[in-house]
Design an enzyme around this catalytic site. Structure first.
Site, PDB file in Angstrom:
ATOM      1  N   CYS A   1      -1.350   7.527   1.431  1.00 43.98           N
ATOM      2  CA  CYS A   1      -2.203   8.605   0.706  1.00 43.98           C
ATOM      3  C   CYS A   1      -2.698   9.524   1.596  1.00 43.98           C
ATOM      4  O   CYS A   1      -3.895   9.100   2.309  1.00 43.98           O
ATOM      5  CB  CYS A   1      -3.395   8.044  -0.091  1.00 43.98           C
ATOM      6  SG  CYS A   1      -4.687   9.045  -0.811  1.00 43.98           S
TER       7      CYS A   1
ATOM      8  N   HIS B   1       0.894  -1.294   0.091  1.00 40.93           N
ATOM      9  CA  HIS B   1       0.037   0.040   0.044  1.00 40.93           C
ATOM     10  C   HIS B   1       0.889   1.198  -0.118  1.00 40.93           C
ATOM     11  O   HIS B   1       1.877   1.392   0.864  1.00 40.93           O
ATOM     12  CB  HIS B   1      -0.908   0.004   1.276  1.00 40.93           C
ATOM     13  CG  HIS B   1      -2.050   0.935   1.439  1.00 40.93           C
ATOM     14  ND1 HIS B   1      -3.137   0.921   0.617  1.00 40.93           N
ATOM     15  CD2 HIS B   1      -1.925   2.403   1.892  1.00 40.93           C
ATOM     16  CE1 HIS B   1      -3.899   1.982   0.785  1.00 40.93           C
ATOM     17  NE2 HIS B   1      -3.151   2.792   1.127  1.00 40.93           N
TER      18      HIS B   1
ATOM     19  N   CYS C   1     -10.316   9.332  -3.898  1.00 38.37           N
ATOM     20  CA  CYS C   1     -10.045   7.958  -4.164  1.00 38.37           C
ATOM     21  C   CYS C   1     -10.384   6.875  -3.303  1.00 38.37           C
ATOM     22  O   CYS C   1     -11.004   7.101  -2.387  1.00 38.37           O
ATOM     23  CB  CYS C   1      -8.437   8.130  -4.318  1.00 38.37           C
ATOM     24  SG  CYS C   1      -7.711   8.434  -2.769  1.00 38.37           S
TER      25      CYS C   1
ATOM     26  N   THR D   1      -4.923  -7.058  -4.247  1.00 40.05           N
ATOM     27  CA  THR D   1      -4.824  -5.852  -5.251  1.00 40.05           C
ATOM     28  C   THR D   1      -5.858  -5.904  -6.364  1.00 40.05           C
ATOM     29  O   THR D   1      -6.413  -7.097  -6.663  1.00 40.05           O
ATOM     30  CB  THR D   1      -3.401  -5.810  -5.873  1.00 40.05           C
ATOM     31  OG1 THR D   1      -3.249  -4.484  -6.643  1.00 40.05           O
ATOM     32  CG2 THR D   1      -3.008  -7.027  -6.459  1.00 40.05           C
TER      33      THR D   1
ATOM     34  N   ASP E   1       2.932   6.747 -13.512  1.00 37.77           N
ATOM     35  CA  ASP E   1       3.147   5.861 -12.035  1.00 37.77           C
ATOM     36  C   ASP E   1       4.450   5.754 -11.777  1.00 37.77           C
ATOM     37  O   ASP E   1       5.375   5.036 -12.499  1.00 37.77           O
ATOM     38  CB  ASP E   1       2.363   4.525 -12.167  1.00 37.77           C
ATOM     39  CG  ASP E   1       2.102   4.209 -10.995  1.00 37.77           C
ATOM     40  OD1 ASP E   1       2.875   4.274  -9.951  1.00 37.77           O
ATOM     41  OD2 ASP E   1       1.255   3.276 -10.763  1.00 37.77           O
TER      42      ASP E   1
ATOM     43  N   ARG F   1       5.513   4.607  -8.769  1.00 38.85           N
ATOM     44  CA  ARG F   1       5.626   3.679  -7.787  1.00 38.85           C
ATOM     45  C   ARG F   1       6.694   2.740  -7.955  1.00 38.85           C
ATOM     46  O   ARG F   1       6.744   2.337  -9.155  1.00 38.85           O
ATOM     47  CB  ARG F   1       4.182   3.049  -7.443  1.00 38.85           C
ATOM     48  CG  ARG F   1       3.540   3.957  -6.771  1.00 38.85           C
ATOM     49  CD  ARG F   1       2.204   3.367  -6.384  1.00 38.85           C
ATOM     50  NE  ARG F   1       1.425   3.217  -7.654  1.00 38.85           N
ATOM     51  CZ  ARG F   1      -0.066   2.788  -7.772  1.00 38.85           C
ATOM     52  NH1 ARG F   1      -0.478   2.783  -6.313  1.00 38.85           N
ATOM     53  NH2 ARG F   1      -0.655   2.767  -8.585  1.00 38.85           N
TER      54      ARG F   1
HETATM   55 ZN   LIG Z   1      -5.502   7.971  -2.535  1.00 44.56          ZN
END
Ligand SMILES: [Zn+2]
Length: 220
Positions: free
Chosen positions: A71, A68, A82, A166, A143, A145
């Site tokens: 956020c 995760h 989101c 996920t 992205d 990430r």
């Molecule tokens: Zn978020």
């Protein structure tokens, strides 16, 4: 509960050149049950990533794992733009009621572009851009990430293989590329609301997220 509090044993990867190293750990009672919280420090940065570990995972196959990314807007401020907070709560609840599992909480806000830039992207979205158009308008790829940190954390926790919680096929592929043995997928469940439905639809259509968009939020 001695087992649940067993120490994370540094594995062979945790030599001085490891990407992250265990810095501290302690038992942590939570609303989802008893976890062990393990803080990892990333080499060459001031970033601290967190693992919430339930039960004994060292050497285990098929460990339920949520990777995760932080956020702040949804998890702290309750933003409805989101589904991050709902996905985190879902994963903690699921793992809290399982014999073992891990939630990795990675400090990579806004798909890795940082909080300030994420809010810049939100400003563009408020004028009509979707989440990917906004990132590109700011000069960022879709992205940023990365999964090498997560892979290194799982290795140091001794997790042999994972069932990944996920909907994101890129996350499955990204972790596999970093050497994580992914044995299966557990769908991540988060309710829809009028503010996130476009965001979730874009995620599904743009990057193939395995999301089913039900009108009834309780069945999503
Ligand atoms: Zn978020």
């Amino acid at each position: 509960m001695r087992n649940a509090q067993a120490r994370a044993r540094p594995h062979p990867v945790s030599s001085s050149d490891a990407l992250v190293r265990v810095y501290s750990e302690a038992p942590l009672p939570t609303r989802h049950g008893s976890f062990r919280v393990v803080v990892f420090r990333e080499r060459g940065t001031d970033k601290e990533h967190v693992a919430a570990v339930k039960g004994e995972v060292d050497g285990r196959e098929g460990v339920p794992v949520r990777v995760h990314s932080e956020c702040l807007t949804s998890e702290i401020l309750g933003s409805l733009k989101c589904d991050c907070r709902d996905q985190l709560e879902h994963a903690l609840g699921l793992i809290g009621s399982a014999p073992c599992g891990v939630v990795l909480y990675l400090r990579q806000e806004g798909r890795g572009i940082g909080l300030g830039n994420k809010i810049r992207a939100y400003a563009l979205q408020s004028r009509g851009a979707d989440t990917y158009e906004a990132n590109r308008a700011l000069g960022f790829p879709d992205d940023l990430r990365r999964y090498d940190v997560a892979a290194c954390m799982l290795k140091q926790l001794g997790v042999a293989s994972v069932e990944l919680i996920t909907n994101n096929p890129l996350k499955l592929a990204g972790l596999a590329r970093e050497g994580v043995r992914v044995r299966g997928r557990i769908p991540s469940v988060a309710p829809l609301n009028p503010h996130n439905v476009d965001y979730l639809r874009t995620k599904r259509d743009h990057t193939g997220h395995l999301i089913e968009l039900f009108a009834d939020e309780n069945s999503a």
